[in-house]
Design an enzyme around this catalytic site. Structure first.
Site, PDB file in Angstrom:
ATOM      1  CG  HIS A 160      -0.444   0.748   2.570  1.00 15.04           C
ATOM      2  ND1 HIS A 160       0.677  -1.209   3.038  1.00 15.04           N
ATOM      3  CD2 HIS A 160      -0.026   0.822   3.282  1.00 15.04           C
ATOM      4  CE1 HIS A 160       1.258  -0.616   4.202  1.00 15.04           C
ATOM      5  NE2 HIS A 160       0.688   0.401   4.110  1.00 15.04           N
TER       6      HIS A 160
ATOM      7  NE  ARG B 297       2.424   7.291   8.652  1.00 14.33           N
ATOM      8  CZ  ARG B 297       0.866   6.137   7.921  1.00 14.33           C
ATOM      9  NH1 ARG B 297       0.248   4.866   7.682  1.00 14.33           N
ATOM     10  NH2 ARG B 297      -0.209   6.881   8.508  1.00 14.33           N
TER      11      ARG B 297
ATOM     12  CG  ASP C 244       1.676   5.265   4.531  1.00  7.03           C
ATOM     13  OD1 ASP C 244       1.161   3.465   5.043  1.00  7.03           O
ATOM     14  OD2 ASP C 244       2.411   5.503   4.922  1.00  7.03           O
TER      15      ASP C 244
ATOM     16  CG  HIS D  18       5.236   1.289   2.493  1.00  2.00           C
ATOM     17  ND1 HIS D  18       4.789   2.194   2.170  1.00  2.00           N
ATOM     18  CD2 HIS D  18       4.652   0.685   4.040  1.00  2.00           C
ATOM     19  CE1 HIS D  18       3.791   2.708   2.974  1.00  2.00           C
ATOM     20  NE2 HIS D  18       3.846   2.097   4.404  1.00  2.00           N
TER      21      HIS D  18
END
Length: 404
Positions: free
Chosen positions: A189, A353, A191, A338
């Site tokens: 995906h 994150r 993000d 990723h």
């Protein structure tokens, strides 16, 4: 990374009436890492980072609207002299994607170095650092330099108050990934690609991780675009696709958590142009892209399946990183996808994150309206190397064997 969705509704299983469904062992709860939110077991023991363990605030946020974003990479020295001169070592990890920098402290970067780092990340897709003592507040400050910070509508934030802009990645022995609930391809995906202005220069720091396992792979959207034939590239440049937050929200609601902002579906170009590099990148992903607009479903399914397979299985587009405590990856969500590996159970993997918003994705047609020309990264690299690319193959080239 972020738990992402694979279907519009959580999967169900029909059990024949004459058979009793097998019980799930009570010792561990199996889960789909895509959209099953991590449970807070409350069993902290002597864990060092309990203040950063997952928490779900019961709040509601307004829908996101367009915000002004200026890419800091536009201010950067193309040669990146300030950044490179301060580093002990810089090395590219593959021809297509990834770089690792040694000898820099991310807490000490000047604005000029931050600009050049943004440009390097845009060019290489993802840049890795190890042994970084930067804390989450400093990580947020660095990310905020690159753009307004995103607040996730469904995934957890740290227990510590005031960190609603942090996305928590957390798995421990209490949850065992269930391979019957997802395929590895579906974990790839970019993000929150469903947002009006999806993320740009994103950072993730691992604070606790297994000795081995739990790696993350990134795949280059630049290289994926370059791999296709010119005619197919041109076809893709005219297409748009729907990105959806619905399944992720459904998974959160099913787990009993508040969806802090109602899910959206947004249409983005299948090929977007990076505003700094001017390079074309494929911008669809298995996690959030649902369909291509304006084509028959069979055609949409075939195109997306081809792209998704290439993202997941083509090693020429990928780089793989093994995390250590205090490792940080900084990647450009606009040009890479990723996927994390879930091979480390029952060990604990815990990361934080910070996610700046980027611009609204720019199509090739939009980018070229004012006279600019969007480029194929691979062709530009070959030109820089003095390679005469020449015309594309007309189908008469001799076959070459695999000689590794």
């Amino acid at each position: 990374m972020a738990p992402v969705a694979v279907s519009e509704k959580p999967a169900t299983t029909e059990v024949p009436t004459q058979k009793k469904a097998p019980a799930v062992p009570s010792a561990t709860q199996v889960f789909n890492p895509f959209y099953s939110p991590p449970a807070d077991t409350g069993d902290d023991g002597e864990y060092k980072y309990t203040n950063y363990k997952p928490h779900w605030p019961d709040v509601k946020w307004e829908p996101l609207d367009y915000i002004s974003v200026t890419d800091r990479g536009l201010n950067a020295d193309p040669e990146k002299k300030a950044l490179f001169s301060a580093a002990k070592k810089i090395r590219n990890l593959t021809p297509a994607i990834g770089a690792e920098i040694e000898g820099l402290d991310l807490r000490q970067l000047s604005d000029k170095q931050k600009d050049e780092l943004a440009l390097l990340v845009a060019e290489r897709g993802v840049v890795f650092f190890r042994d970084q003592e930067i804390n989450i507040h400093e990580q947020l400050e660095l990310a905020r330099y690159w753009g307004p910070l995103h607040k996730h509508a469904t995934t957890p934030v740290p227990r510590e108050p005031g960190l609603e802009e942090v996305h928590v990645v957390y798995n421990d022995a209490s949850r065992r990934p269930d391979p019957t609930a997802f395929s590895k391809l579906e974990l790839w995906h970019s993000d929150v690609s469903y947002e009006l202005q999806p993320p740009s220069t994103t950072s993730l720091k691992v604070i606790t991780g297994p000795e081995y396992g739990g790696d993350t792979l990134w795949s280059s959207g630049y290289a994926l675009y370059s791999s296709f034939s010119p005619s197919f590239q041109k076809y893709l440049e005219g297409l748009y696709a729907v990105h959806s937050a619905v399944a992720q929200a459904d998974g959160s609601r099913a787990a009993g958590f508040t969806v802090r902002r109602e899910p959206v579906e947004t249409v983005h170009p299948v090929v977007r142009v990076h505003p700094v590099t001017g390079w074309k990148s494929i911008y669809v992903n298995p996690g959030f892209t649902r369909r291509i607009v304006g084509v028959p479903k069979a055609e949409s399914d075939a195109i997306l399946d081809l792209i998704f397979q290439q993202i997941a299985v083509n090693p020429d587009f990928q780089v793989r990183f093994h995390w250590e405590p205090n490792s940080i990856a900084i990647w450009d969500n606009r040009v890479v996808t990723h996927s994390a590996t879930f091979d480390f159970w029952p060990a604990t993997r815990h990361a934080l994150r910070a996610t700046p918003h980027g611009e609204k994705p720019i199509s090739v047609e939009e980018y070229e309206r004012d006279g600019k020309v969007a480029k194929d990264r691979q062709i530009e690299i070959w030109k820089q190397q003095g390679v005469d690319v020449g015309p594309t193959s007309n189908g008469t080239s001799k076959p070459r064997g695999y000689n590794d």
